[in-house]
Scaffold this motif. Structure first.
Motif, PDB file in Angstrom:
ATOM      1  N   ILE A 137      41.942   0.429 -17.551  1.00  0.00           N
ATOM      2  CA  ILE A 137      41.953   0.661 -16.106  1.00  0.00           C
ATOM      3  C   ILE A 137      43.398   0.916 -15.706  1.00  0.00           C
ATOM      4  N   GLY A 138      43.727   2.180 -15.513  1.00  0.00           N
ATOM      5  CA  GLY A 138      45.106   2.574 -15.259  1.00  0.00           C
ATOM      6  C   GLY A 138      45.445   2.659 -13.785  1.00  0.00           C
ATOM      7  N   ASN A 139      46.650   3.139 -13.542  1.00  0.00           N
ATOM      8  CA  ASN A 139      47.182   3.331 -12.195  1.00  0.00           C
ATOM      9  C   ASN A 139      47.436   2.010 -11.472  1.00  0.00           C
ATOM     10  N   THR A 140      47.769   0.970 -12.243  1.00  0.00           N
ATOM     11  CA  THR A 140      48.203  -0.296 -11.646  1.00  0.00           C
ATOM     12  C   THR A 140      49.691  -0.481 -11.936  1.00  0.00           C
ATOM     13  N   GLY A 141      50.409   0.591 -11.824  1.00  0.00           N
ATOM     14  CA  GLY A 141      51.822   0.702 -12.164  1.00  0.00           C
ATOM     15  C   GLY A 141      51.998   2.083 -12.765  1.00  0.00           C
ATOM     16  N   PRO A 142      53.025   2.841 -12.357  1.00  0.00           N
ATOM     17  CA  PRO A 142      53.168   4.233 -12.786  1.00  0.00           C
ATOM     18  C   PRO A 142      53.142   4.441 -14.296  1.00  0.00           C
ATOM     19  N   GLU A 143      53.688   3.474 -15.054  1.00  0.00           N
ATOM     20  CA  GLU A 143      53.761   3.638 -16.505  1.00  0.00           C
ATOM     21  C   GLU A 143      52.953   2.591 -17.264  1.00  0.00           C
ATOM     22  N   ALA A 144      52.296   1.681 -16.554  1.00  0.00           N
ATOM     23  CA  ALA A 144      51.682   0.527 -17.211  1.00  0.00           C
ATOM     24  C   ALA A 144      50.659   0.917 -18.269  1.00  0.00           C
ATOM     25  N   ASP A 145      49.731   1.821 -17.929  1.00  0.00           N
ATOM     26  CA  ASP A 145      48.700   2.176 -18.905  1.00  0.00           C
ATOM     27  C   ASP A 145      49.290   2.960 -20.072  1.00  0.00           C
ATOM     28  N   GLU A 146      50.350   3.738 -19.818  1.00  0.00           N
ATOM     29  CA  GLU A 146      50.997   4.481 -20.900  1.00  0.00           C
ATOM     30  C   GLU A 146      51.721   3.533 -21.853  1.00  0.00           C
ATOM     31  N   PRO A 148      46.213  -3.396 -17.295  1.00  0.00           N
ATOM     32  CA  PRO A 148      47.621  -3.755 -17.484  1.00  0.00           C
ATOM     33  C   PRO A 148      48.370  -4.001 -16.180  1.00  0.00           C
ATOM     34  N   SER A 149      48.051  -5.117 -15.551  1.00  0.00           N
ATOM     35  CA  SER A 149      48.735  -5.531 -14.319  1.00  0.00           C
ATOM     36  C   SER A 149      48.570  -7.029 -14.172  1.00  0.00           C
ATOM     37  N   ASN A 150      49.680  -7.737 -14.011  1.00  0.00           N
ATOM     38  CA  ASN A 150      49.610  -9.185 -13.825  1.00  0.00           C
ATOM     39  C   ASN A 150      49.168  -9.545 -12.412  1.00  0.00           C
ATOM     40  N   THR A 151      49.785  -8.919 -11.406  1.00  0.00           N
ATOM     41  CA  THR A 151      49.493  -9.269 -10.019  1.00  0.00           C
ATOM     42  C   THR A 151      48.030  -9.017  -9.665  1.00  0.00           C
ATOM     43  N   THR A 152      47.451  -7.944 -10.207  1.00  0.00           N
ATOM     44  CA  THR A 152      46.048  -7.628  -9.917  1.00  0.00           C
ATOM     45  C   THR A 152      45.120  -8.753 -10.362  1.00  0.00           C
ATOM     46  N   HIS A 153      45.561  -9.553 -11.333  1.00  0.00           N
ATOM     47  CA  HIS A 153      44.716 -10.639 -11.829  1.00  0.00           C
ATOM     48  C   HIS A 153      44.546 -11.771 -10.818  1.00  0.00           C
ATOM     49  N   TYR A 154      45.278 -11.734  -9.726  1.00  0.00           N
ATOM     50  CA  TYR A 154      45.005 -12.660  -8.618  1.00  0.00           C
ATOM     51  C   TYR A 154      43.571 -12.452  -8.121  1.00  0.00           C
ATOM     52  N   ILE A 198      49.395  -0.477 -28.174  1.00  0.00           N
ATOM     53  CA  ILE A 198      48.175  -0.502 -28.988  1.00  0.00           C
ATOM     54  C   ILE A 198      48.355   0.372 -30.227  1.00  0.00           C
ATOM     55  N   ARG A 199      48.965   1.534 -30.030  1.00  0.00           N
ATOM     56  CA  ARG A 199      49.215   2.425 -31.171  1.00  0.00           C
ATOM     57  C   ARG A 199      50.098   1.734 -32.211  1.00  0.00           C
ATOM     58  N   LEU A 200      51.152   1.050 -31.760  1.00  0.00           N
ATOM     59  CA  LEU A 200      52.041   0.342 -32.678  1.00  0.00           C
ATOM     60  C   LEU A 200      51.308  -0.794 -33.390  1.00  0.00           C
ATOM     61  N   GLU A 201      50.440  -1.493 -32.656  1.00  0.00           N
ATOM     62  CA  GLU A 201      49.674  -2.589 -33.256  1.00  0.00           C
ATOM     63  C   GLU A 201      48.736  -2.054 -34.334  1.00  0.00           C
ATOM     64  N   CYS A 202      48.098  -0.922 -34.070  1.00  0.00           N
ATOM     65  CA  CYS A 202      47.220  -0.306 -35.078  1.00  0.00           C
ATOM     66  C   CYS A 202      48.029   0.116 -36.308  1.00  0.00           C
ATOM     67  N   ALA A 203      49.209   0.685 -36.068  1.00  0.00           N
ATOM     68  CA  ALA A 203      50.055   1.130 -37.179  1.00  0.00           C
ATOM     69  C   ALA A 203      50.484  -0.047 -38.051  1.00  0.00           C
TER      70      ALA A 203
END
Length: 296
Positions: free
Chosen positions: A10-19, A87-93, A25-30
Motif C-alpha cells: 500500500i503505497g503513497n504513504t510517503g513519496p519514497e516509502a514504497d520504493e 510502509p508508514s509508521n504514523t498511519t499505524h495509529y 525486499i529485493r536486498l533481502e531476497c538477494a
C-alpha cells in the motif's frame, strides 16, 4: 501472475516509502540466494493519492487515511493479493480502524519493531518520529508494557530537528500545511541528515540513549548515513524489519499452502488481533480458495 502468491504494498504513504521498501525486499531476497528475475517476490504496488495526510487527520481532524488504505486494500484483493505491507509508521495509529474493515491482512510495523527490541534486551530507546507518532504514543504505550523506556526529543528539538527534517521548515505563524519544501518528503536528504543527526547527538548526550527507533519511513531513507555518522549507536529501522517479514511471511505461507491436502472453503474470520500463525493459515486458505497454486 494472478495465480501466484502475491505480496501487496500500500503505497503513497510517503513519496519514497514504497520504493524504499521494494529495494529492501529485493536486498533481502538477494541475501537468501535470489539471482534472477524469477527468484524475487511477485508484488503489486498501489500508489493511491486518496490516502489522506496522517498529521492533518490526527491534529486537525481532517479526513482519516483509513479510507484510502481500505480503498487500496480492495484493489489489491481484486488482483489476488491477500497480505500486504504498509510502509508508514504514523498511519499505524489507525491500524485497527482500517484492518477491521478489510479482508486483506496488513502487517503491523509497530508490532514488528517492538518484537525486535524485546529480543535485543534493550531497556531504553530513543524515538525519532513525526510529532503525531510521538504524541499519540503508538510506540511508547506498547513498549511500556514490556518495561522498555522511550525517550523522545523535547518540544523544540522535535519541531526543529525531526518534524522539520521530515516535512520541511515551519513558516512563522503557519500551521502544518505551511512549510518550506526543504524536508525529506521533498527530497532534501542532506539537510534532513543534519537535522536528525543533531537530535541523535542531543538525546545520546543528555539521556545516554544508545538505541534509536527510526519511527518514520522518511528517516529510514537516511538510515545508512546516520549509521556511518553515529557508529556507536544502534538504529532500529522498522522498514528493514518490515521487508524481512514480507519475505519470511511469503515463505511461510507458501510452505503452509504446500502442506494443505484437502479442499479449502473461503475463510471468514476477524483479522484484527490474530496471531502470526493464524495469519499464515488465513492467507494460505484465502489464496487456495481463489487461485490455482503455481510456484516457480
Amino acid at each position: 501472475m494472478k495465480d501466484r502468491l502475491i505480496l501487496g504494498i500500500i503505497g503513497n504513504t510517503g513519496p519514497e516509502a514504497d520504493e524504499v521498501l521494494q529495494a529492501l525486499i529485493r536486498l533481502e531476497c538477494a541475501k537468501r540466494g535470489a539471482s534472477k528475475d524469477q527468484d524475487f517476490l511477485p508484488t503489486i504496488v498501489v500508489k493511491n493519492p486518496n490516502i489522506a495526510d496522517r498529521t492533518l487527520a490526527i491534529f486537525e481532524g481532517e479526513t482519516s487515511p483509513s479510507l484510502g488504505v481500505i480503498e487500496s486494500s480492495e484493489i489489491l484483493l481484486r488482483n489476488g493479493c491477500y497480505f500486504a505491507a504498509l510502509p508508514s509508521n504514523t498511519t499505524h495509529y489507525f491500524y485497527e480502524e482500517y484492518q477491521s474493515k478489510t479482508d486483506l491482512y496488513i502487517f503491523d510495523i509497530i508490532k514488528l519493531t517492538i518484537e525486535d527490541i524485546k529480543k535485543s534486551g534493550t531497556r531504553k530507546v530513543g524515538l525519532l518520529a513525526t510529532t503525531p507518532t510521538v504524541e499519540t504514543r503508538i510506540f511508547e504505550d506498547r513498549l511500556a508494557k514490556e518495561g522498555i523506556e522511550v525517550v523522545t526529543p523535547d518540544a523544540e528539538t522535535q519541531e526543529k530537528n525531526i518534524q522539520a527534517a521530515i516535512y520541511g521548515t515551519a513558516t512563522p505563524g503557519g500551521n502544518h500545511k505551511q512549510r518550506l519544501p526543504d524536508g525529506l518528503k521533498a527530497g532534501n536528504q542532506a539537510l534532513g541528515l543534519e537535522r536528525v543527526s543533531k537530535a541523535v547527538s542531543k538525546l545520546a548526550a543528555e539521556h545516554g540513549v544508545e538505541v534509536f527507533i527510526l519511527g518514520c519511513t522518511e528517516i529510514s531513507i537516511i538510515s545508512e548515513s546516520l549509521g556511518i555518522r553515529h557508529a556507536d549507536i544502534r538504529f532500529v529501522d522498522p522498514m528493514k524489519l518490515l521487508a524481512t517479514e514480507c519475505v519470511d511471511f511469503y515463505t511461510d505461507v507458501k510452505n503452509e499452502i504446500e502442506s494443505i491436502k484437502n479442499p479449502i472453503t473461503d475463510p471468514k474470520i476477524r483479522i484484527t488481533g490474530i496471531s502470526r500463525e493464524e495469519a499464515i493459515q488465513y492467507v494460505a486458505k484465502k489464496h487456495m480458495h481463489n487461485n490455482i497454486i503455481i510456484f516457480h
